[in-house]
Scaffold this active site. Structure first.
Site, PDB file in Angstrom:
ATOM      1  N   THR A  25      18.216  39.220  49.974  1.00 47.31           N
ATOM      2  CA  THR A  25      16.923  39.360  50.632  1.00 47.31           C
ATOM      3  C   THR A  25      17.039  38.908  52.087  1.00 47.31           C
ATOM      4  OG1 THR A  25      15.622  39.133  48.618  1.00 47.31           O
ATOM      5  CG2 THR A  25      14.555  38.475  50.672  1.00 47.31           C
ATOM      6  N   HIS A 174      16.378  44.197  38.094  1.00 46.72           N
ATOM      7  CA  HIS A 174      16.445  42.752  38.350  1.00 46.72           C
ATOM      8  C   HIS A 174      15.756  42.012  37.206  1.00 46.72           C
ATOM      9  CE1 HIS A 174      16.843  39.045  40.346  1.00 46.72           C
ATOM     10  NE2 HIS A 174      16.310  39.317  41.525  1.00 46.72           N
ATOM     11  N   ASN A 177      16.793  35.276  37.981  1.00 44.59           N
ATOM     12  CA  ASN A 177      16.251  34.386  39.025  1.00 44.59           C
ATOM     13  C   ASN A 177      14.774  34.037  38.857  1.00 44.59           C
ATOM     14  OD1 ASN A 177      18.786  34.416  40.067  1.00 44.59           O
ATOM     15  ND2 ASN A 177      18.327  35.742  41.805  1.00 44.59           N
ATOM     16  N   TYR A 179      12.199  35.842  37.967  1.00 46.56           N
ATOM     17  CA  TYR A 179      11.195  36.852  38.288  1.00 46.56           C
ATOM     18  C   TYR A 179      10.617  37.470  37.005  1.00 46.56           C
ATOM     19  CZ  TYR A 179      12.801  36.128  43.035  1.00 46.56           C
ATOM     20  OH  TYR A 179      13.123  35.541  44.235  1.00 46.56           O
ATOM     21  N   ASN A 234      13.405  29.414  40.884  1.00 49.53           N
ATOM     22  CA  ASN A 234      11.985  29.745  40.781  1.00 49.53           C
ATOM     23  C   ASN A 234      11.311  29.131  39.554  1.00 49.53           C
ATOM     24  OD1 ASN A 234      11.628  31.342  43.179  1.00 49.53           O
ATOM     25  ND2 ASN A 234      12.883  32.913  42.197  1.00 49.53           N
TER      26      ASN A 234
END
Length: 371
Positions: A25, A174, A177, A179, A234
């Protein structure tokens, strides 16, 4: 035995070497989350990678969690990505798009109409995100209703179709992480009591349905998946049985004959030994059901580690992240065991060409290295 610099076929994608540019990112999309010409230059510079995995790209407006990250859900975004795919292909490279929904790792200021982010849960994550005001605490989400989940799945499928239209060689879903998809996977986050919560079978359901839908749109041989079984990123606390969960997840995925699985070993961008985990057990399960799929490893790999992993058969490909930020010609540097540029963390997120497209190659720097 194969080497890091040998060609490989992963599903329906042929790669010139076994070095992967990991998704990174960089927060440089234009208003409207549109990829730019500068981004095309950046990716084109790094086309020497056997495979580029694009920066995480939101599948829908509600999937956004950070300022100035690109999307793949509008015609303008698709056109922007087309320039990037052309730039990579013009230099002989291959690129797949990482499909992203952040779930609860978002802020109301980034959501259409200022609504709450969505997740598997209504519990807020102890995490921050990047907004127009800088780093802010993420907002409290609402739990997705059962009748909303088909729309989430279709958003992934639609994004995959758009990626194909833009010229990508494939996609990476994805599921890492902390999400959205991992918010459903881990029982530390998922507190549902419906068909998508509770048992391992239920918690993997959404991710399996998403991957299945994406593969149905563009072909399993052009579909990959990223996982991070033990990362604490996260506020994704450890699952009560991470090994059992991901063993089951991979067993469900293997029959789909995906192009690849991309696994983050340990804490994303941090310690590799953050929690005990048997990654070889996952690779074995994947290969037993899908010998033509590639196993991609990631997180803190040095040149020596990467060479050994491929030579020993523990990995088919190795992904590098920060090294690709500051070394556009990383493959050549690794091949020649040349010195690497040092990254400038101050320019990782946002900004323009500085710290993005201005890192020198060996040739530009006038460095000579005997092979």
């Amino acid at each position: 035995m194969p080497t890091l610099f040998d060609s490989i076929r992963l599903g329906d994608i042929s790669a010139a070497n076994r070095i992967v540019m990991a998704p990174l990112t960089r927060n440089r999309a234009a208003p409207g989350q549109i990829p730019t010409a500068l981004m095309a230059t950046y990716y084109g510079q790094r086309a020497g990678a056997g495979l580029i995995v694009s920066e995480a790209t939101q599948i829908s407006a509600t999937g956004q969690g950070y300022l100035d990250t690109p999307g793949i859900h509008t015609p303008e975004q698709v056109a922007g990505w087309r320039r990037i795919c052309d730039a990579v292909h013009d230099k002989g490279g291959k690129i797949v798009l990482q499909l992203w929904h952040v779930g609860r790792i978002s802020h109301v200021s980034l959501q259409p109409g200022g609504v709450s982010p969505v997740s598997s849960t209504a519990r807020r994550a102890n995490a921050k995100t990047f907004t127009a005001k800088g780093f802010e605490e993420v907002s409290t989400p609402r739990a997705l209703e059962l009748d909303e989940l088909p729309g989430i799945i279709e958003a992934y499928a639609h994004a995959a179709r758009n990626a194909q239209t833009a010229g990508f060689d494939g996609v990476e879903v994805h599921s890492a992480n902390g999400y959205l998809l991992e918010q459903f996977l881990r029982d530390s986050v998922n507190d549902r009591n419906d068909a998508y919560g509770g048992s391992k079978e239920n918690r993997v359901r959404l991710a399996v349905e998403v991957v299945t839908a994406v593969a149905a749109q563009i072909g399993a041989g052009r579909t990959g998946l990223r996982i991070s079984p033990v990362t604490p990123a996260n506020d994704a606390q450890q699952d009560s049985d991470a090994q059992g969960l991901f063993n089951h997840f991979i067993e469900r995925l293997a029959p789909l004959k995906l192009a690849f699985i991309h696994v983050i070993e340990g804490a994303t961008g941090g310690a590799r030994d953050v929690a005990a985990f048997d990654y070889e057990a996952l690779r074995t399960r994947f290969k037993q059901g899908n010998p033509g799929g590639a196993w991609i490893v990631n997180n803190g790999y040095t040149r020596a580690m990467a060479l050994e992993a491929v030579a020993d058969g523990r990995a088919d490909m190795v992904a590098f992240g920060k090294s690709f930020i500051c070394n556009p010609d990383l493959v050549e540097r690794l091949r020649r065991n040349a010195p690497l540029n040092a990254p400038n963390p101050a320019t990782f997120y946002g900004g323009g060409a500085v710290g993005y497209t201005d890192y020198p190659t060996l040739e530009a720097a006038g460095v000579t290295v005997s092979q």
